[in-house]
Design a protein around this motif. Structure first.
Motif, PDB file in Angstrom:
ATOM      1  N   VAL A  58      33.280  39.923  39.895  1.00 34.81           N
ATOM      2  CA  VAL A  58      33.615  41.346  39.706  1.00 34.81           C
ATOM      3  C   VAL A  58      33.356  41.674  38.230  1.00 34.81           C
ATOM      4  O   VAL A  58      33.110  40.772  37.421  1.00 34.81           O
ATOM      5  N   MET A  61      34.538  44.496  45.815  1.00 37.26           N
ATOM      6  CA  MET A  61      33.097  44.270  45.715  1.00 37.26           C
ATOM      7  C   MET A  61      32.325  45.171  46.678  1.00 37.26           C
ATOM      8  O   MET A  61      31.139  45.427  46.481  1.00 37.26           O
ATOM      9  N   GLN A  82      37.185  45.246  36.416  1.00 38.63           N
ATOM     10  CA  GLN A  82      37.836  44.944  37.704  1.00 38.63           C
ATOM     11  C   GLN A  82      38.738  43.722  37.583  1.00 38.63           C
ATOM     12  O   GLN A  82      39.804  43.659  38.185  1.00 38.63           O
TER      13      GLN A  82
END
Lengths: 306, 306, 306, 306
Positions: B224, B76, B228
């Motif tokens: 996310v 992140m 991801q």
């Protein structure tokens, strides 16, 4: 989204930008001679539809992709414990032909897709089949539905002439009691398996049982059980791409098996089997443009196991 | 088939047959004191339903499960290339705390789930966050919806007193230029993350974003991106269970992460997150009865990524 | 034939042909700054005669040569078994600062002349001496008869700033229970020993006890027993030149100890001690021209242990 | 002090206390059958005097002691650089038959006394001699002055039946381009050399050239140059006792070569050659009582190279 001919063509157009940036396998002359700019893809759906683009009909040397076929055959012939006491199920974290780990782990190869493991599988087939080479060929012809699949004798002979490293691996396993037959005939069969000449369409059809709970899509024959199919996919996902399995999972997200001839097969369980081919390899020994094509396909059709 | 409370109870009954055959982690006293016969499971579906059985409400030390949380936090905060130039994505083929490969590969850990890799991730968090320990705690409290999640200070202090091996790993990476902060504070944060005390329900809810294309199921917050989330699952599938990732894929067939406290989280993408806990470990350091429970669950509900 | 000033001059003239072909150690700035074309030699006979040529009076950083002094001191303070249960007596077959073997062999270094072994020796001295750094300095001043021998504080501080690898080694040994004191002060003393500044004459005199059955030639003081002197020489012969001990034995044929500052001491038991210095190193980390000078000396005077 | 028959008898009496504490080599049946309580010693002085005690006249399998003879023969046939580009001069720090280092160092064995190195030497002899096996036998008969020295055909055949590990080593070197002939005949000659049957008196006389600047004491024939003799001794001192060379140097302090048949030869340059025999081995594979006898001899007569 479903894969279409137009999506595949687009994907190849993009992936072809990588042509020229990899390196064709050159450890034997027969492989080094392949034109480096080939690129093909075939998708075989569980409904029996075949979609292709590029050089999908051109045969090439499947090399280590054959390791998945030999293991399938061994799983049809042996009880699980007979196989897994002789070869592990873990990624190796080392080069496909390294002997370091093999010595440290007392002659038990890490998994059936590194050379040592595939040679153990060849030894298993040798012990139980009267004519393992013929049997494998029939098996592949049935699965692919292509009666013209053959061994490339020039490639097999050439591999045999450069077999010292694999002979060393076999003898080391023998010294640990993990090899039962004579080394030369087993290696000879092993190299013939690697020298199978197939095209992307053949390969996508051949491996359809892995996408279809063990049942071959076009013959409807149950090749292995649904559980075995799941197990085979798990081994492909963790160990199928040499020392690049993690990267392949990260980018493509499908169980797969590659060969230094530039082929890769990949599976979307429940949906489809895919075969790509492009001879130039990345530094892990996997097809550079082929991997890219699979990555793009995964993105475009929104399919991956993760 | 959908998981029900009765299926879960049945599974735990079967898995409990393994109790007594494993070994509770004992490298620090705080872990060695945990009763060895605990067994719990919690399933959190993407529809927000929670189903539990056994000791699912009892908090335990999540240990290495925290490595997946720290990596999520790092993803992140950093661009992909900033992370992946410092740590790889491949299975290690070696013990989780081995330094052999780390030296051979010039201080670049194989993946973020072996100790070396997780320490690099802790170093990344240290560089970008003013209070990484507090931030991780808030992050977990949000994800789990449980404001009472805490660090077990006794465990963290005890880990710190047995930190020599991890200090060696950190200093070795520093000698290769792959460690930016002071060793002690980074290790201290790393050990605190390992000392998070959570129960199965907390854990199943915490990791729901991995089953739900990156979105936390109950807060609806996008933790996310979908890509991801897929990447995180691929890393869990190939590297999440120490040197037993291949075996776990073969038997369970789900991305997962284990800890030596006996917890395991597992993901069925698109469907559910699962957490199990049982303190006795197998020889790879994964929960013995916990793995068995997941294997049975995969069979009963017919779910796996393969 | 006995060594004479003219023989030594001739030898240096020949050995100087190698100047420019090696590489000065540059891992710390203080060492990198030394002029690369220095070359000196001093021979100290058991009769007390000193013969020199070239830059024999110029002080340099003795670096790993100090490992032989620290071991001597430890042998004066401890019973043999107290030392040899913590460090081995075998050549390592690996780079001087490798951690691979150290992990495989459970934190017991192969010998006292690789970094790990010397750090164990430093830990031993720390445990038994109230002021190990001062004690070593007094010891060297007595042996050399030079009251002006000092630690180069700049070098010691610079080593401390680049100590990550050695800290990793110390922590790894601690994790195996083979390190008793705090890491930082032990490393600090270790680096001070390496930073001793001495010239060839000082060094040849310092090590005279190894050529003289344990007795210092000029003070007549028995430093170690005759047996210990023999043992020290055996360790120097098999482990004293990093991963070049075999080559040094083959070409020079004398027990010896080298340092990355470019110094080497060598012993002809019963006859003489020799010190050479030339900063450029070969690929094993031993002085290039210094080794050549010793090889020529061995040929000219017909002396070697073989 | 000179060695006398009475000193030798006393030494054997003391060394015999270790009988029963070692382990006779049992990897081939022919070796396992040897009575474990044998103990013999022979000293051959440069003046031509032979002094013996115990089972000095009983023939045994010299095994790896033959590696020193084969290397001597190779040094008589090849220029130094032709040998040393194919095999190193450094201790290995690993087991005598390990392949790990051999793979890491690209097929160049560490030294001529580990198996890989001795197999390279056998390959060298094969390339240059029309009948290497006969030539070695003649060589040994001349050096020992004993026309009845023979190969033990049973031992050679038995070794050949357990040759997998050595075949693996040879093939690995071939894969790196460091092996020129067919593997089987070279191994066959290698095993015959190991199967030479000699007694302590034969051996002490055979190696007299190493104590006498390259000249055989009784034939007065110059076997190798004085320099080559010095070089051979240096290799024996650093690499001659498997992974126990450092310990042997520390305790005995003579260049030596051991075999798993329980024999050891040792050299005091300028003075004498010694052969001992006792079949029980220590954990490094060196004769337990034999090493002790040499250690006692070194102490009693005050001789060592250090």
């Amino acid at each position: 989204m479903k894969p279409t001919q137009s999506i595949l063509s687009q994907i190849l157009a993009e992936a072809s930008e990588l042509l020229g940036q990899g390196k064709v396998a050159d450890y034997i002359p027969a492989l080094a001679r392949v034109p480096n700019n080939k690129l093909g893809i075939a998708v075989y759906t569980n409904e029996g539809e075949i979609i292709t683009a590029g050089d999908a009909q051109e045969a090439f040397s499947i090399q280590s992709i054959s390791k998945a076929l030999s293991l399938t055959l061994a799983m049809m012939l042996y009880k699980p414990e007979e196989i897994w006491k002789r070869v592990g199920k873990e990624p190796s974290g080392q080069a496909f032909n390294s002997m370091i780990q093999l010595e440290m782990e007392q002659g038990i190869p890490r998994n059936p897709f590194i050379n040592a493991g595939a040679i153990v599988v060849a030894d298993l087939l040798q012990s139980r089949l009267s004519a393992p080479r013929q049997r494998l060929l029939e098996f592949v012809r049935q699965l692919s539905g292509d009666a013209h699949v053959v061994y490339d004798k020039v490639v097999a002979a050439s591999e045999m002439m450069h077999s010292d490293r694999n002979a060393a691996i076999a003898y080391l396993m023998r010294s640990f009691g993990n090899f039962d037959n004579d080394v030369i005939p087993v290696l000879n069969n092993y190299f013939h398996a690697c020298a199978l000449k197939m095209n992307c369409v053949d390969l996508a059809k051949t491996f359809s049982y892995l996408a279809n709970k063990g049942q071959c899509v076009h013959t409807k024959k149950q090749v292995v059980t649904a559980t075995q199919s799941k197990q085979l996919n798990s081994l492909l996902a963790t160990c199928g791409l040499y020392d690049g399995a993690g990267e392949f999972a990260y980018r493509v997200g499908m169980p797969g098996k590659s060969g230094v001839g530039g082929g890769i097969i990949a599976v979307v369980p429940g949906e489809m089997t895919i075969a790509v081919w492009s001879p130039e390899l990345d530094k892990s020994g996997n097809s550079l443009a082929g991997t890219r094509a699979l990555e793009l396909l995964s993105e475009r059709i929104g399919r991956s196991i993760f």
